[in-house]
Write a protein that holds these residues in place. Structure first.
Motif, mmCIF file in Angstrom:
data_model
loop_
_atom_site.group_PDB
_atom_site.id
_atom_site.type_symbol
_atom_site.label_atom_id
_atom_site.label_comp_id
_atom_site.label_asym_id
_atom_site.label_seq_id
_atom_site.Cartn_x
_atom_site.Cartn_y
_atom_site.Cartn_z
ATOM 1 N N VAL A 151 0.832 -1.203 0.000
ATOM 2 C CA VAL A 151 0.000 0.000 0.000
ATOM 3 C C VAL A 151 0.869 1.257 0.000
ATOM 4 C CG1 VAL A 151 -1.645 1.356 1.346
ATOM 5 C CG2 VAL A 151 -2.017 -1.087 1.039
ATOM 6 N N GLY A 152 1.885 1.267 0.880
ATOM 7 C CA GLY A 152 2.789 2.417 0.930
ATOM 8 C C GLY A 152 3.590 2.567 -0.347
ATOM 9 N N GLY A 153 4.088 1.436 -0.866
ATOM 10 C CA GLY A 153 4.882 1.487 -2.088
ATOM 11 C C GLY A 153 4.071 1.921 -3.286
ATOM 12 N N LEU A 154 2.836 1.419 -3.383
ATOM 13 C CA LEU A 154 1.995 1.808 -4.508
ATOM 14 C C LEU A 154 1.620 3.285 -4.439
ATOM 15 C CD1 LEU A 154 -0.353 -1.289 -4.884
ATOM 16 C CD2 LEU A 154 1.559 -0.622 -6.342
ATOM 17 N N TYR A 155 1.518 3.807 -3.224
ATOM 18 C CA TYR A 155 1.265 5.250 -3.096
ATOM 19 C C TYR A 155 2.426 6.040 -3.702
ATOM 20 C CZ TYR A 155 0.758 9.882 -1.065
ATOM 21 O OH TYR A 155 0.667 11.237 -0.908
ATOM 22 N N LEU A 156 3.655 5.582 -3.427
ATOM 23 C CA LEU A 156 4.826 6.276 -3.971
ATOM 24 C C LEU A 156 4.918 6.109 -5.483
ATOM 25 C CD1 LEU A 156 7.540 5.355 -1.307
ATOM 26 C CD2 LEU A 156 6.355 7.541 -1.577
ATOM 27 N N THR A 157 4.705 4.884 -5.969
ATOM 28 C CA THR A 157 4.891 4.629 -7.396
ATOM 29 C C THR A 157 3.842 5.317 -8.259
ATOM 30 O OG1 THR A 157 3.566 2.597 -7.382
ATOM 31 C CG2 THR A 157 5.905 2.383 -6.900
ATOM 32 N N THR A 158 2.702 5.640 -7.686
ATOM 33 C CA THR A 158 1.634 6.256 -8.481
ATOM 34 C C THR A 158 1.614 7.773 -8.373
ATOM 35 O OG1 THR A 158 0.086 5.875 -6.642
ATOM 36 C CG2 THR A 158 0.144 4.220 -8.389
ATOM 37 N N GLN A 159 2.627 8.345 -7.750
ATOM 38 C CA GLN A 159 2.714 9.801 -7.714
ATOM 39 C C GLN A 159 3.073 10.330 -9.108
ATOM 40 O OE1 GLN A 159 1.861 11.708 -4.828
ATOM 41 N NE2 GLN A 159 1.106 9.622 -4.560
ATOM 42 N N PRO A 160 2.587 11.502 -9.475
ATOM 43 C CA PRO A 160 2.873 12.033 -10.818
ATOM 44 C C PRO A 160 4.348 12.430 -10.962
ATOM 45 C CG PRO A 160 1.747 13.676 -9.471
ATOM 46 C CD PRO A 160 1.722 12.394 -8.685
ATOM 47 N N PRO A 161 4.829 12.585 -12.194
ATOM 48 C CA PRO A 161 6.219 13.022 -12.409
ATOM 49 C C PRO A 161 6.476 14.376 -11.754
ATOM 50 C CG PRO A 161 5.231 12.219 -14.445
ATOM 51 C CD PRO A 161 4.118 12.321 -13.446
ATOM 52 N N ASP A 162 7.706 14.568 -11.321
ATOM 53 C CA ASP A 162 8.105 15.855 -10.776
ATOM 54 C C ASP A 162 9.478 16.219 -11.331
ATOM 55 O OD1 ASP A 162 9.992 14.357 -9.266
ATOM 56 O OD2 ASP A 162 8.557 14.127 -7.618
ATOM 57 N N PHE A 163 10.059 17.309 -10.832
ATOM 58 C CA PHE A 163 11.323 17.797 -11.385
ATOM 59 C C PHE A 163 12.434 16.769 -11.227
ATOM 60 C CE2 PHE A 163 15.406 20.040 -10.880
ATOM 61 C CZ PHE A 163 15.463 20.702 -12.106
ATOM 62 N N GLU A 164 12.488 16.089 -10.071
ATOM 63 C CA GLU A 164 13.545 15.117 -9.818
ATOM 64 C C GLU A 164 13.249 13.753 -10.447
ATOM 65 O OE1 GLU A 164 14.041 14.974 -5.609
ATOM 66 O OE2 GLU A 164 15.182 16.850 -5.525
ATOM 67 N N HIS A 165 11.989 13.500 -10.777
ATOM 68 C CA HIS A 165 11.605 12.220 -11.385
ATOM 69 C C HIS A 165 10.719 12.512 -12.595
ATOM 70 C CE1 HIS A 165 12.290 11.513 -7.050
ATOM 71 N NE2 HIS A 165 12.892 10.417 -7.469
ATOM 72 N N VAL A 212 9.269 -2.636 -4.354
ATOM 73 C CA VAL A 212 8.148 -2.988 -3.483
ATOM 74 C C VAL A 212 7.897 -4.491 -3.547
ATOM 75 C CG1 VAL A 212 5.683 -2.661 -3.083
ATOM 76 C CG2 VAL A 212 7.096 -0.710 -3.723
ATOM 77 N N SER A 213 7.945 -5.044 -4.752
ATOM 78 C CA SER A 213 7.732 -6.477 -4.916
ATOM 79 C C SER A 213 8.800 -7.284 -4.200
ATOM 80 C CB SER A 213 7.727 -6.836 -6.407
ATOM 81 O OG SER A 213 6.712 -6.136 -7.088
ATOM 82 N N LEU A 214 10.034 -6.799 -4.208
ATOM 83 C CA LEU A 214 11.098 -7.527 -3.516
ATOM 84 C C LEU A 214 10.908 -7.478 -2.004
ATOM 85 C CD1 LEU A 214 14.253 -6.625 -5.634
ATOM 86 C CD2 LEU A 214 12.875 -8.694 -5.678
ATOM 87 N N PHE A 215 10.366 -6.384 -1.475
ATOM 88 C CA PHE A 215 10.012 -6.345 -0.062
ATOM 89 C C PHE A 215 8.963 -7.410 0.247
ATOM 90 C CE2 PHE A 215 11.896 -2.031 0.227
ATOM 91 C CZ PHE A 215 12.590 -2.192 1.418
ATOM 92 N N VAL A 216 8.017 -7.563 -0.670
ATOM 93 C CA VAL A 216 7.017 -8.613 -0.512
ATOM 94 C C VAL A 216 7.712 -9.972 -0.432
ATOM 95 C CG1 VAL A 216 5.064 -9.783 -1.598
ATOM 96 C CG2 VAL A 216 5.216 -7.292 -1.684
ATOM 97 N N ALA A 217 8.668 -10.202 -1.337
ATOM 98 C CA ALA A 217 9.369 -11.486 -1.371
ATOM 99 C C ALA A 217 10.122 -11.750 -0.075
ATOM 100 C CB ALA A 217 10.333 -11.518 -2.557
#
Length: 298
Positions: free
Chosen positions: A55-69, A80-85
């Motif tokens: 849930v936390g990881g998906l919140y981060l990954t779905t944030q819109p693009p910004d200047f640094e990303h 996030v998937s590796l944390f699951v593993a």
């Protein structure tokens, strides 16, 4: 519903379902002492933990693009998937320790009785529903984290079935089947961890996508009526999405405006593929000597 909202909604549903299951299994485990049910409670506790990470990881990954990303935050998703593993593997190791200790000491758990049977059958059915739900969402929104969650739910169907066999065996007068079933559960848990790692390593190392996707990219480039050939087609994962670069070959007497239009149309056609993120097209005139007759469109 857009991708960001959809994948976060999936994470919330899975978290809520796993929380209900861990409370129910822990209650039966405490009341009966069944090791098989206890191993399932540990499995569900790990599911709750990784659901929070998802849930936390998906919140981060779905944030819109910004200047640094500028390309967005989707590249976080394989991590996030590796944390699951990691959580899944830790749960499997814990269950192995518990079941092995029981077998070596000869202190088997008591039968979980009818309530344990009902709980495990309900778990298997609920996990099947979650598996189908997550698998559909992972396919629709191309989310490796949600796909990892689907795999874990699929495996939970098998582990719940193994635990059920242990409970029934214990009730039939063979209490040793209880920890044996827990070991089977643990092996299933460990295999799920392996699957998740295997599937996400390719996203992290920039591996090529499946051959059928590469063929579709080439076919779309060659489908343009003014493209006579293509070469140096490179496609690789950048996080869960695919970046593509290729050279297309056209007649050498075209104007710059015509070439620009061809490039734009090829980019748009390839980018329509849901797995593809960025597309880079270089247009070569025939006169450069890069014309490849064997690659000419048919």
């Amino acid at each position: 519903m857009d991708r960001s909202s959809a994948v976060r909604h999936v994470g919330g549903v899975v978290f809520a379902a796993n929380l209900v299951l861990v409370v129910a299994k822990a209650g039966v485990w405490w009341a009966t002492g069944s090791i098989a049910v206890g191993s399932e409670a540990v499995n569900s506790l790990a599911d709750v933990a990784y659901s929070l990470v998802v849930v936390g990881g998906l919140y981060l990954t779905t944030q819109p693009p910004d200047f640094e990303h500028p390309h967005g935050h989707e590249r976080i998703e394989p991590f996030v998937s590796l944390f699951v593993a990691v959580g899944v593997l830790a749960a499997g190791a814990g269950v192995i320790w518990s079941a092995s200790t029981s077998l070596l000491s000869g202190s088997y758990g008591r039968s979980a009785g009818l309530v344990g049977v009902v709980l495990l059958v309900g778990t298997a059915l609920g996990k099947y529903a979650l598996y189908r739900y997550c698998l559909r969402a992972a396919h629709d929104y191309h989310s490796p984290a949600v796909h990892a969650t689907a795999l874990d739910n699929r495996n939970d169907i098998l582990t719940a079935s193994a635990a059920l066999a242990g409970v029934l065996g214990s009730a039939a007068g063979y209490p040793i089947l209880d920890p044996v079933a827990a070991l089977v559960v643990a092996l299933g848990i460990l295999y799920t961890g392996y699957e998740i790692i295997r599937d996400n390593v390719n996203y992290l190392v920039g591996a090529a996508p499946p051959a059928d996707l590469r063929d579709e990219i080439l076919e779309r480039a060659l489908a343009h009526p003014d493209v006579e050939g293509a070469h140096d087609v490179v496609a690789h994962y950048v996080g869960p999405e695919v970046d593509v670069s290729l050279h297309v070959e056209v007649e050498g007497q075209m104007t710059l405006h015509e070439v620009h239009d061809i490039e734009t149309e090829v980019i748009e056609s390839v980018r329509e593929l849901p797995e593809v993120d960025d597309v880079f097209v270089h247009v070569d005139p025939k006169g450069l000597g890069e014309w490849k007759e064997e690659r000419r469109a048919r």
